[in-house]
Design a protein around this motif. Sequence first.
Motif, PDB file in Angstrom:
ATOM      1  N   ILE A 342       0.690  -1.047   0.098  1.00 20.88           N
ATOM      2  CA  ILE A 342       0.178  -0.234   0.295  1.00 20.88           C
ATOM      3  C   ILE A 342       0.633   0.918  -0.103  1.00 20.88           C
ATOM      4  O   ILE A 342       0.473   1.967  -0.283  1.00 20.88           O
ATOM      5  CB  ILE A 342      -0.880   0.105   1.024  1.00 20.88           C
ATOM      6  N   VAL A 343       1.818   1.228   0.434  1.00 22.72           N
ATOM      7  CA  VAL A 343       2.945   2.290   0.349  1.00 22.72           C
ATOM      8  C   VAL A 343       3.646   2.835  -0.687  1.00 22.72           C
ATOM      9  O   VAL A 343       3.168   4.329  -1.444  1.00 22.72           O
ATOM     10  CB  VAL A 343       3.476   2.712   1.924  1.00 22.72           C
ATOM     11  N   PRO A 344       3.927   1.882  -1.769  1.00 17.95           N
ATOM     12  CA  PRO A 344       4.637   2.131  -2.660  1.00 17.95           C
ATOM     13  C   PRO A 344       3.544   3.154  -3.776  1.00 17.95           C
ATOM     14  O   PRO A 344       3.912   3.144  -4.862  1.00 17.95           O
ATOM     15  CB  PRO A 344       5.236   1.454  -3.697  1.00 17.95           C
ATOM     16  N   ALA A 345       2.092   1.847  -3.543  1.00 17.60           N
ATOM     17  CA  ALA A 345       0.562   2.229  -4.532  1.00 17.60           C
ATOM     18  C   ALA A 345       0.020   3.554  -4.046  1.00 17.60           C
ATOM     19  O   ALA A 345      -0.341   4.025  -5.121  1.00 17.60           O
ATOM     20  CB  ALA A 345      -0.245   0.788  -3.748  1.00 17.60           C
ATOM     21  N   LEU A 346       0.815   3.739  -3.050  1.00 12.77           N
ATOM     22  CA  LEU A 346      -0.150   5.363  -2.823  1.00 12.77           C
ATOM     23  C   LEU A 346       1.379   6.513  -3.491  1.00 12.77           C
ATOM     24  O   LEU A 346       0.513   7.538  -3.646  1.00 12.77           O
ATOM     25  CB  LEU A 346      -0.393   5.538  -1.045  1.00 12.77           C
ATOM     26  N   LEU A 347       2.311   6.381  -2.751  1.00 10.17           N
ATOM     27  CA  LEU A 347       3.165   7.140  -3.341  1.00 10.17           C
ATOM     28  C   LEU A 347       3.512   7.488  -4.904  1.00 10.17           C
ATOM     29  O   LEU A 347       3.527   8.215  -5.351  1.00 10.17           O
ATOM     30  CB  LEU A 347       4.645   6.626  -3.047  1.00 10.17           C
ATOM     31  N   MET A 357      11.178  12.949  -7.360  1.00 12.00           N
ATOM     32  CA  MET A 357      11.844  11.783  -7.524  1.00 12.00           C
ATOM     33  C   MET A 357      12.224  11.103  -6.278  1.00 12.00           C
ATOM     34  O   MET A 357      12.363   9.971  -6.269  1.00 12.00           O
ATOM     35  CB  MET A 357      13.436  12.995  -8.649  1.00 12.00           C
ATOM     36  N   PHE A 358      12.530  11.569  -5.282  1.00 11.43           N
ATOM     37  CA  PHE A 358      12.854  11.239  -4.092  1.00 11.43           C
ATOM     38  C   PHE A 358      11.267  10.812  -3.777  1.00 11.43           C
ATOM     39  O   PHE A 358      11.477   9.351  -3.334  1.00 11.43           O
ATOM     40  CB  PHE A 358      12.862  12.205  -3.305  1.00 11.43           C
ATOM     41  N   TRP A 359      10.355  10.372  -3.784  1.00 12.41           N
ATOM     42  CA  TRP A 359       8.896   9.827  -2.850  1.00 12.41           C
ATOM     43  C   TRP A 359       9.777   8.634  -4.399  1.00 12.41           C
ATOM     44  O   TRP A 359       8.859   7.116  -4.099  1.00 12.41           O
ATOM     45  CB  TRP A 359       7.849  10.585  -3.250  1.00 12.41           C
ATOM     46  N   LEU A 360       9.407   8.708  -5.705  1.00 11.73           N
ATOM     47  CA  LEU A 360       9.351   7.924  -6.632  1.00 11.73           C
ATOM     48  C   LEU A 360      10.634   6.762  -6.836  1.00 11.73           C
ATOM     49  O   LEU A 360      10.388   6.133  -6.834  1.00 11.73           O
ATOM     50  CB  LEU A 360       9.088   8.841  -8.165  1.00 11.73           C
ATOM     51  N   THR A 361      11.492   7.211  -6.166  1.00 13.20           N
ATOM     52  CA  THR A 361      11.848   5.935  -6.229  1.00 13.20           C
ATOM     53  C   THR A 361      12.249   5.392  -4.816  1.00 13.20           C
ATOM     54  O   THR A 361      12.821   3.943  -4.781  1.00 13.20           O
ATOM     55  CB  THR A 361      13.462   7.343  -5.643  1.00 13.20           C
ATOM     56  N   VAL A 362      11.939   6.132  -3.946  1.00 16.76           N
ATOM     57  CA  VAL A 362      11.292   5.097  -2.442  1.00 16.76           C
ATOM     58  C   VAL A 362       9.821   4.349  -2.904  1.00 16.76           C
ATOM     59  O   VAL A 362      10.771   2.937  -2.689  1.00 16.76           O
ATOM     60  CB  VAL A 362      10.789   6.525  -1.257  1.00 16.76           C
ATOM     61  N   ALA A 363       9.241   4.689  -3.481  1.00 21.16           N
ATOM     62  CA  ALA A 363       8.578   3.874  -4.052  1.00 21.16           C
ATOM     63  C   ALA A 363       8.657   2.483  -4.750  1.00 21.16           C
ATOM     64  O   ALA A 363       8.378   2.073  -4.457  1.00 21.16           O
ATOM     65  CB  ALA A 363       7.471   4.632  -5.058  1.00 21.16           C
TER      66      ALA A 363
END
Length: 439
Positions: A342-347, A357-363
């Motif tokens: 759920i975390v990468p899905a929401l991100l 780009m930071f949060w996309l990479t985290v996702a």
Amino acid sequence: MDITARIPQSVSRIGDALTPRFLVDADKALWPKGCERAPLWMFGMWLGPWLFLAAWGGIAAILCWGLALNQTNMNDYYGFAIWIWADLAVIALGGGAFFSGFLRYVAGKDKLKNIINYAVLIGFICYSSALLILGIDVGQPLRGWFIFWHANVHSMLTEVAFCLTCYFIVLTIEYAPLVLENRQLDRVPLFHKISHNFHEIMAVFAATGAFLSFFHQGSLGGVAGVLFGRPFAYREHIFIWPYTFFLFTWSAAAYGPCFTLLCTRIIEGITGKRLVSNDVYHLLGKIAGWMILTYFIAKTWDTVYWAMNTAPERGFHWREFYSDNAFYGVWILVVELLLGGIVPALLLVFKKTRENMFWLTVAVVLGVIGVSVNRWAMVLQVMAAPVMPFDQWALYYPSWQEVATTLLPVAYGVILISLSYRYLPVFPQERELGAGKAS
């Protein structure tokens, strides 16, 4: 950006002085037109550790072939072990090739033309690595043709073997035009025509690859779902297919693009260059996000139904399938469904975080972890969980030969990506974006 600026100038001058001029000129003649690459000596230093790791894995593979599978720690509990986990993981991560190809050539997402070459390269590496792992796991690879000539038509693994082999051939056909587009090879009229004509009919291969991948990804999940003697994996059926058949295909299509994006971010970070424009990241990230979200809903429903119905019907409480040890605890469920679901899905679904780009990479990192943990559970935890009253949790510790041969595909992948990036036009936007620093 001059990547040699990262090292002392004295070291750079020494490296340049020790490299024969004719080798430097021959090397530059192979670079993609208008693109800059690191000095040849620096490239050799980069490849050195990976070649050493590949040699270590190769020695371990020779030991496994020459002295048989007693080089491993597999036993009566673990007929499938770390190799099969790695195999299923790389096949899932390689799903970015078939799904990106489907989106580009069948669904008409033209923006993905700027990353499709890299997606095919990643898929080629993942599937060839899977076949390499299977070749070691079989123990007698010279008899690998038995599965085709003496096929067990009642086994889903037979269908997996056929589809894996056929799709690897498709990936080879898709990768071949990229090789022929090397600046020197493209000067040969025959190679130029072959490359051009292949691009014209690539939609056929993309559609074929999507068809083949749907079945072999699903059948890998179906193998776990039909293990009625292993209630942790067993699932109810839709017609003849257990739920895991569809979940494996779904997860590969959802998380495969995440691995492609992650590898792109890694190579941008290493080279210090922008190789793919933001709109490509945003589009593929958005599609992956919605796929992960829908997969999360389906997987959550499957898990709840299994815990409330399937397991109790066989005399088990769902908690019995999770141990207090570090390998198979409830943390697996948390990491797979929450941290990797759920975390990468929401991100990725929400525009504000997706376009950062930071949060996309985290996702995408969390997504890769999530699907790898899922395959870990469906291979190793299935074998470890006790199913008889006198059984105990069976922990597994791989031998060094297993570790080395599992790392062998990693080294192979890095080497092939490095060579492809250096000598092939993998990223069509590289010249357009110039040497701008990766964000």
